[in-house]
Design a protein around this motif. Structure first.
Motif, PDB file in Angstrom:
ATOM      1  N   CYS A 270      20.985  -2.485  42.179  1.00  0.00           N
ATOM      2  CA  CYS A 270      20.107  -3.573  41.769  1.00  0.00           C
ATOM      3  C   CYS A 270      19.630  -4.388  42.964  1.00  0.00           C
ATOM      4  CB  CYS A 270      20.843  -4.485  40.780  1.00  0.00           C
ATOM      5  SG  CYS A 270      19.750  -5.607  39.882  1.00  0.00           S
TER       6      CYS A 270
ATOM      7  N   THR B 272      25.187   6.602  39.461  1.00  0.00           N
ATOM      8  CA  THR B 272      25.253   5.750  38.274  1.00  0.00           C
ATOM      9  C   THR B 272      24.682   4.391  38.652  1.00  0.00           C
ATOM     10  OG1 THR B 272      27.226   6.872  37.447  1.00  0.00           O
ATOM     11  CG2 THR B 272      26.741   4.697  36.541  1.00  0.00           C
TER      12      THR B 272
ATOM     13  N   LEU C 123      23.752  -5.080  36.114  1.00  0.00           N
ATOM     14  CA  LEU C 123      24.920  -4.886  35.258  1.00  0.00           C
ATOM     15  C   LEU C 123      26.205  -5.355  35.922  1.00  0.00           C
ATOM     16  CD1 LEU C 123      24.051  -1.322  33.922  1.00  0.00           C
ATOM     17  CD2 LEU C 123      23.533  -3.546  32.880  1.00  0.00           C
TER      18      LEU C 123
ATOM     19  N   THR D 239      17.774  -5.542  34.669  1.00  0.00           N
ATOM     20  CA  THR D 239      18.980  -6.302  34.344  1.00  0.00           C
ATOM     21  C   THR D 239      20.128  -5.766  35.190  1.00  0.00           C
ATOM     22  OG1 THR D 239      18.222  -6.623  32.054  1.00  0.00           O
ATOM     23  CG2 THR D 239      20.553  -7.036  32.527  1.00  0.00           C
TER      24      THR D 239
ATOM     25  N   GLU E 259      18.449 -11.101  35.870  1.00  0.00           N
ATOM     26  CA  GLU E 259      17.352 -10.452  35.154  1.00  0.00           C
ATOM     27  C   GLU E 259      16.022 -10.890  35.760  1.00  0.00           C
ATOM     28  OE1 GLU E 259      17.444  -9.762  30.709  1.00  0.00           O
ATOM     29  OE2 GLU E 259      15.804 -11.226  30.812  1.00  0.00           O
TER      30      GLU E 259
ATOM     31  N   PRO F 203      11.932   5.812  30.784  1.00  0.00           N
ATOM     32  CA  PRO F 203      13.382   5.812  31.008  1.00  0.00           C
ATOM     33  C   PRO F 203      14.178   6.493  29.901  1.00  0.00           C
ATOM     34  CG  PRO F 203      12.436   3.666  31.526  1.00  0.00           C
ATOM     35  CD  PRO F 203      11.346   4.471  30.902  1.00  0.00           C
ATOM     36  N   LYS F 204      13.718   6.380  28.674  1.00  0.00           N
ATOM     37  CA  LYS F 204      14.438   7.006  27.569  1.00  0.00           C
ATOM     38  C   LYS F 204      14.375   8.528  27.631  1.00  0.00           C
ATOM     39  CE  LYS F 204      13.708   3.120  24.389  1.00  0.00           C
ATOM     40  NZ  LYS F 204      13.114   2.704  23.090  1.00  0.00           N
TER      41      LYS F 204
ATOM     42  N   TRP G  45      15.355   9.309  36.166  1.00  0.00           N
ATOM     43  CA  TRP G  45      16.199   8.206  35.717  1.00  0.00           C
ATOM     44  C   TRP G  45      17.245   8.741  34.750  1.00  0.00           C
ATOM     45  CZ3 TRP G  45      17.242   3.508  37.302  1.00  0.00           C
ATOM     46  CH2 TRP G  45      18.019   2.689  36.489  1.00  0.00           C
ATOM     47  N   PRO G  46      18.550   8.494  35.003  1.00  0.00           N
ATOM     48  CA  PRO G  46      19.128   7.815  36.165  1.00  0.00           C
ATOM     49  C   PRO G  46      18.813   8.546  37.476  1.00  0.00           C
ATOM     50  CG  PRO G  46      20.738   8.011  34.402  1.00  0.00           C
ATOM     51  CD  PRO G  46      19.580   8.883  34.033  1.00  0.00           C
TER      52      PRO G  46
ATOM     53  N   ASP H 288      23.581   0.501  38.885  1.00  0.00           N
ATOM     54  CA  ASP H 288      24.224  -0.736  38.456  1.00  0.00           C
ATOM     55  C   ASP H 288      23.215  -1.711  37.854  1.00  0.00           C
ATOM     56  OD1 ASP H 288      22.845  -1.759  40.614  1.00  0.00           O
ATOM     57  OD2 ASP H 288      24.617  -2.445  41.713  1.00  0.00           O
TER      58      ASP H 288
ATOM     59  N   SER I 120      20.007  -1.823  34.528  1.00  0.00           N
ATOM     60  CA  SER I 120      19.242  -1.158  33.468  1.00  0.00           C
ATOM     61  C   SER I 120      17.772  -1.500  33.640  1.00  0.00           C
ATOM     62  CB  SER I 120      19.722  -1.612  32.086  1.00  0.00           C
ATOM     63  OG  SER I 120      19.461  -2.993  31.886  1.00  0.00           O
TER      64      SER I 120
ATOM     65  N   THR J  21      14.006  -1.721  31.528  1.00  0.00           N
ATOM     66  CA  THR J  21      13.313  -1.756  30.243  1.00  0.00           C
ATOM     67  C   THR J  21      11.819  -1.869  30.493  1.00  0.00           C
ATOM     68  OG1 THR J  21      15.195  -2.906  29.246  1.00  0.00           O
ATOM     69  CG2 THR J  21      13.120  -2.945  28.032  1.00  0.00           C
TER      70      THR J  21
END
Length: 503
Positions: free
Chosen positions: A444, A161, A419, A417, A429, A183-184, A150-151, A163, A165, A167
């Protein structure tokens, strides 16, 4: 006289003991080989191999003669963790892996088998590996941990990239929120069932020159120049057997170097030679009798034709069981006759019982059928003899995404989410336990999409769906019934389960 009787009695007991010992010895000699294939055993893989399961007997057929597995890269522990390809693709489990086999292996080895390697045979490598709870997803649901970048990157390594996010909302196993995971930290962990590596000539068949679910031309294998079917991996992250091998080698086998060309060719050859299906039903008897064409021989001897099928309605191999003649019926018990008729009815329900299919990305969006669209199971499970989809592309059945997925608190939960444009069915969402195909495309609109599987050998490899949501075949039917508000009768449900049990 008493002494004589005592002598005869002693002689009788001695003979009985010797005879009994000989009988035990003969029985032991006739015992089948162990069900579990461990890496490096050096067994011979025969041309025909049968394994019992809860619904009867699975049969595997190997074209081209028996195979000496000693030194063969599919069966040898060529990675650093002691696994081989066969570890997660067991013959008794239709070249997949059942949760029951995993549990039996845990009990037999005290959790020491390479199957339970920390990297992906446990819920997370950071957990205490000697505890059963650390391997609960594999033991209870038959799931292997899949770590995705990720990404995301496409199958050819091209950066994307996304589209949307992502969490982490729930992380019961610590593999999406640990100090170096999630993901972080550039990765996402999801959990999926191993897909069977058998009947490959059907799975590799290309039904369309484009993906009708996405509206894109099919990718071309740069090595062969052939179009990729898209039926190999759950999230289509690899499009060819060779790419799948490289992916598995670097992850599941933890190989320190790439497979060489000779090894890849030998593995690919073996996987293309294996055909498997249920051969005998406990309730119906042999599945290739009285006009039926069950079992793997028909798969082996047929060829995919137009649109990846052989032009026969799916599961028509059991059509002649619907009206068994009185003369043939005399060769069956009443229970066998009733079960065979149930299988034939199940095939008709599968093909003809229509319902409204709604809010399913890959069906109701992009493909042009509208939302909802009325059709039957065969709308997506349409390939003759196999039950996967001849049209390339992935579909979201809702098995991993709210609000349709069943609660599975032992799996991670992610908030998605969008984008840019909202998801066509879930909005901007929503929540999922596995973003699926979106982890390959970065779109997405692809969240929750999964590649449909072959339906052959189902009885040998529960649980079902990519995340093990359904523990048995009735659970599969019940899920679809709830998801699409079909309203199956109890008889229709039994007929569908009986059909799937003989595939």
């Amino acid at each position: 006289m008493a002494k004589l009787r005592h002598s005869f009695r002693s002689l009788f007991l001695l003979l009985a003991t010797v005879t009994g010992a000989a009988a035990v010895s003969v029985a032991a000699a006739r015992d089948p080989l162990p069900r579990w294939w461990s890496p490096g055993e050096g067994r011979v893989f025969p041309e025909e191999l049968d394994y019992e399961n809860g619904d009867g007997t699975l049969r595997l057929l190997l074209t081209g003669g028996k195979l000496e597995t000693n030194g063969h890269p599919f069966f040898e522990p060529i990675g650093s963790n002691g696994r081989a390809c066969v570890t997660c693709h067991q013959p008794a489990d239709a070249m997949s892996l059942s949760a029951q086999s995993a549990r039996e292996r845990w009990d037999a080895t005290g959790g020491k088998d390479p199957l339970f390697a920390a990297y992906d045979g446990s819920n997370c490598p950071s957990l205490p590996q000697g505890e059963r709870a650390s391997h609960s997803l594999l033991l209870d649901r038959g799931l292997i941990r899949i770590e995705r970048a990720w990404p995301v990157r496409e199958w050819n390594g091209k950066p994307v990239t996304p589209d949307f996010s992502i969490t982490v909302v729930r992380d019961p196993n610590g593999c999406n929120s640990g100090p170096d995971r999630g993901p972080k930290h550039g990765n996402i962990s999801v959990y999926r069932r191993p897909r069977p590596v058998a009947n490959m000539k059907y799975l590799l068949a290309v039904g369309f020159p484009f993906d009708p679910k996405q509206g894109y031309a099919l990718p071309i294998d740069p090595r062969t120049g052939q179009m990729m079917s898209g039926n190999i991996m759950a999230d289509n992250r690899t499009g060819t057997l060779r790419l799948q091998m490289e992916d598995a080698g670097s992850t599941h086998l933890e190989m320190l170097k790439h497979l060489d060309e000779a090894d890849i060719s030998r593995i690919e050859e073996f996987e293309k030679r294996i055909f498997t299906a249920q051969q005998v039903s406990k309730e119906a008897g042999a599945l290739d009798t009285l006009g039926a064409k069950g079992g793997p021989a028909h798969l082996r001897d047929s060829e995919p034709g137009a649109l990846g099928s052989i032009g026969e309605p799916v599961w028509s191999e059991f059509a002649k069981w619907e009206d068994i003649s009185p003369e043939d019926a005399k060769t069956l018990t009443p229970a066998q006759l009733a079960f065979r008729q149930s299988v034939a009815r199940g095939a008709k329900v599968f093909r003809e019982r229509t319902f409204l299919i709604s809010d399913s990305a890959g069906i109701n969006s992009r493909i042009g059928f509208g939302n909802p669209v009325r059709n039957s199971c065969v709308f997506c499970h349409n390939m003759s003899q196999m039950g996967n989809d001849v049209a390339p592309g992935q579909v979201d059945l809702g098995t991993t995404t709210m609000p349709f997925a069943d609660p599975m608190p032992d799996l991670p939960l992610f908030r998605i989410t969008c984008l840019k444009a909202p998801h066509p069915h879930y909005g901007r969402e929503f929540y999922t336990m596995d973003p699926g195909f979106a982890l390959t495309t970065g779109r997405c609109a692809d969240v929750g999409k999964i590649t449909l599987q072959s339906m052959r050998g189902l009885a040998a490899r529960p649980p079902y769906f990519s995340n093990g949501l359904a523990g048995d075949l009735r659970g599969v039917v019940d899920y679809y019934d709830r998801r699409y508000d079909i309203g199956y009768t109890e008889q229709e449900k039994r007929d569908l389960v009986n059909l799937m049990s003989v595939l």
